[in-house]
Design an enzyme around this catalytic site. Structure first.
Site, PDB file in Angstrom:
ATOM      1  N   ASP A 209     -16.439  41.658   9.276  1.00 51.06           N
ATOM      2  CA  ASP A 209     -17.165  42.476   7.978  1.00 51.06           C
ATOM      3  C   ASP A 209     -17.797  41.097   7.632  1.00 51.06           C
ATOM      4  OD1 ASP A 209     -17.496  43.612   5.292  1.00 51.06           O
ATOM      5  OD2 ASP A 209     -15.591  44.929   6.026  1.00 51.06           O
ATOM      6  N   HIS A 283     -21.821  46.171   6.971  1.00 51.51           N
ATOM      7  CA  HIS A 283     -20.744  45.074   6.753  1.00 51.51           C
ATOM      8  C   HIS A 283     -20.890  44.144   7.985  1.00 51.51           C
ATOM      9  CE1 HIS A 283     -18.336  46.846   3.498  1.00 51.51           C
ATOM     10  NE2 HIS A 283     -18.618  47.907   3.668  1.00 51.51           N
ATOM     11  N   GLU A 359     -20.104  52.730   4.372  1.00 52.30           N
ATOM     12  CA  GLU A 359     -21.275  51.960   3.564  1.00 52.30           C
ATOM     13  C   GLU A 359     -22.312  51.143   4.100  1.00 52.30           C
ATOM     14  OE1 GLU A 359     -17.709  50.713   0.036  1.00 52.30           O
ATOM     15  OE2 GLU A 359     -17.837  49.555   1.700  1.00 52.30           O
TER      16      GLU A 359
END
Ligand code: ACM
Length: 652
Positions: A209, A283, A359
């Site tokens: 991440d 990410h 995202e």
């Protein structure tokens, strides 16, 4: 704890009942209800498919013999080591049993008639028989271990019972994010042990991440020499100061490939498959810190230490102030991912591979002339379609390695790539849409209690700092809106441990222990056997007692659910019962936070508040190991309004 009151306002009653109705966490309600002695499910979590109580007890002693078709079977080895450690059994497992001692027989004979992962456990006064093969035998043994007393005693008594059992779902998962905070190999194994106890069988390992890349990739050493380390910051995720120029990145860690193999084997010995996640194309700041050429802006970056680099808007849109996305039109990015996936795929035998996909901010793609030209060429109208193109490329890369792709539900947005499986987290909608398109789905909706980093009590009573508090126990992962043909596409359910606000194992235990038990029941037990009252009043307290003895930092339910509430009336009476056997409740009326030096509650108590005056009733529960609940606080106010509400009303 059980409680009633004699006079109060209707407003409070409504408020109170509403709060019970929308209970977020499995434990609070038990505080209100009296324990009952009869247990439908013999204390087993998750509740079995069929449980029949019979007469008598079986005595486990040091002389008890373990008879097994295959003494080398890993489930047999597991039980033997458990019993040797706790009960110091004298005999090694053997294929025969002779003599007069009690026998535990572990056999696969008859297992072919059982459903997948199923087992049969029969306890008579002289013999325990577990019938099962592979995972089935292992799960029968887990149920048997749950029937043993918490404290080893020279001659433990087990109730005679007959259990037939198998899981509702094949995928029963827990996800751990090791990027936001790193957890050691031993800490990961401890979580795997916890999962195995409750028959959870898929460990989703979120390995990369923005805040750290955690898996050694031999062809790209900077992923870990650079990507696994960030500057040390301890204020709090989102509030931390960004890296200062030249500051050393000393906080972090990663797993070597040898360590990964060790964890994979450890999990496999407990019938847990590991789903690795390499989160792309968003990410990806840790990878970009190592190799800035992977993003379209080619901006040099540093691993993020939990400083804020995003803006979130009320309409659900967001903006990343640093470019943390891979370049979706660069063939070098696909060559990079192919090589990374080759190494990762070789380490994890599980047939699925998680590529994240969540995202992904597309603002940098929208400004990039190369990506705009590509969209024109492909006739793409939205940048979401570029992500869909990216995901389709990864489906193909993974297919060549014999793996099936799973992604978070954002991968639906520009059109779901062929054969991709979906993990539904922003609610159930993504999962429903994917199942209707006949794609496989794991349900993990944050809206239904499956984000274990969210609060499970009032925010001010929780150590972590995320919103939430959705109901959990009653959740059914198969939405009613699916047709019978579509329902089998729901492979199962998963609870997620995101670790932005979970830096230590004690906090992790606090956040997850109660909810893991509820998850296990959701994943294993048929809906018609789920019984909140039985779970919360009988089996959960017993399990919490076990956690207490093991020294786990579970969350002790606060004595009252409607905390920080005002009750209006004249006379108040409380009947309280601790939520854990042997725990004590202490209370004050003088505004001080109760301590063990304050009055211990041990009988029904009744307060009369003078007219136009008020008292603050505060209570804590303290367990036998000294663990404390947070404080329940209720303002008792006498406004001389008397509405008679009986105790019976409250319990419905
Ligand atoms: C997620 O919580 N971003 C999957």
């Amino acid at each position: 704890m059980f409680y009633n009151y004699f006079s109060t306002t209707r407003f409070f009653l409504m408020n109170h009942l509403n709060r019970i109705a929308c209970l977020a966490l499995v434990s609070c309600q038990l505080a209100f209800l009296p324990a009952k002695s009869q247990d439908l499910y013999a204390g087993i979590i998750p509740a079995p498919v069929a449980t029949k109580h019979t007469n008598g007890t079986f005595t486990l002693s040091q002389q008890t013999i373990i008879k097994a078709d295959n003494p080398a079977d890993k489930a047999v080895v597991f039980l033997t080591s458990y019993l040797n450690h706790n009960w110091k059994l004298k005999n090694k497992p053997d294929t025969t049993a002779s003599g007069s001692a009690t026998v535990i027989e572990l056999t696969s004979k008859g297992a072919e008639r059982l459903p997948k992962e199923g087992y049969k456990l029969t306890i008579t006064p002289t013999r325990v028989t577990v019938v099962g093969k592979d995972a089935g035998l292992f799960y029968g043994i887990q149920s048997l271990i749950q029937l043993l007393p918490v404290d080893p005693s020279p001659a433990a008594q087990l109730p005679c019972v007959s259990v037939e059992d198998y899981p509702r779902f094949g995928y029963r998962g827990v996800m751990l994010d090791v990027s936001r905070h790193f957890f050691t190999v031993q800490e990961v194994k401890d979580l795997i042990d916890l999962m195995a106890k409750y028959k959870l069988n898929r460990f989703h390992w979120h390995l990369t991440d923005d805040n750290g890349w955690r898996i050694e990739i031999k062809q790209f050493p900077k992923l870990t020499s650079v990507g696994a380390w960030r500057v040390p910051r301890y204020l709090g995720y989102g509030s931390n100061e960004p890296p200062r120029p030249g500051e050393a990145a000393t906080d972090g860690g990663f797993y070597t490939q040898e360590q990964i193999k060790d964890v994979v084997k450890y999990a496999a010995d407990r019938y847990i498959q590991i789903l690795p996640e390499i989160d792309v194309p968003g990410h990806s700041l840790a990878a970009i810190a190592a190799y800035p050429e992977l993003c379209c802006t080619k901006t040099p970056a540093q691993v993020n230490p939990g400083s804020n680099f995003s803006r979130w808007y009320d309409n659900g849109k967001y903006e990343m102030l640093l470019d943390n996305t891979l370049n979706p039109i660069d063939e070098n990015v696909y060559r990079f991912l192919d090589k990374v996936f080759t190494e990762v795929a070789a380490l994890f035998p599980y047939e699925y591979f998680h590529i994240g996909g969540d995202e992904c901010f597309k603002g940098y793609w929208e400004k990039d002339p190369g990506i705009q030209a590509f969209m024109k060429k492909m006739n793409f109208k939205k940048a979401d379609e570029v992500q869909s193109y990216f995901t389709s490329r990864l489906v193909e890369i993974l297919r060549k390695k014999g793996k099936k792709l799973i992604g978070w539900d954002e991968i639906l947005e520009g059109g779901l790539a062929k054969d991709a499986a979906v993990m539904s987290w922003r609610g159930e909608e993504g999962g429903i849409a994917a199942a209707k398109m006949k794609h496989e789905v794991i349900m993990s909706p944050s809206t239904n209690g499956l984000y274990f980093d969210y609060n499970e009590a009032n925010a001010d009573l929780m150590p972590a700092n995320r919103g939430g508090r959705p109901a959990l126990y009653a959740y059914d992962p198969v939405p009613k809106s699916l047709t019978p043909d579509e329902r089998p596409f729901i492979l199962g359910v998963q609870g997620n441990i995101w670790t932005e606000f979970i830096a230590t194992v004690p906090r992790m235990q606090y956040m997850i222990l109660l909810r893991t038990l509820a998850l296990a029941e959701m994943a294993w037990t048929p809906m018609e056997n789920k019984n909140y009252q039985n779970f919360s009043e009988i089996r959960l307290p017993k399990e919490l007692e076990r956690f207490d003895k093991l020294g786990y930092n579970y969350r002790v339910p606060a004595p009252y659910l409607p905390t920080d509430t005002t009750m209006t009336g004249e006379t108040f009476s409380f009947k309280m019962k601790p939520s854990i056997p042997g725990a004590k409740i202490y209370f004050t009326l003088n505004g001080k936070v109760p301590d063990i030096t304050d009055k211990e509650y041990n009988n029904a108590i009744r307060f009369v508040v003078p007219p136009n005056d008020k008292r603050v009733f505060q209570a804590i529960e303290v367990t036998p190991s000294g663990k404390r609940s947070t404080v329940s606080r209720i303002v008792l106010e006498n406004k001389k309004i008397a509405v008679n509400i009986s105790n019976d009303n409250l319990q419905k």
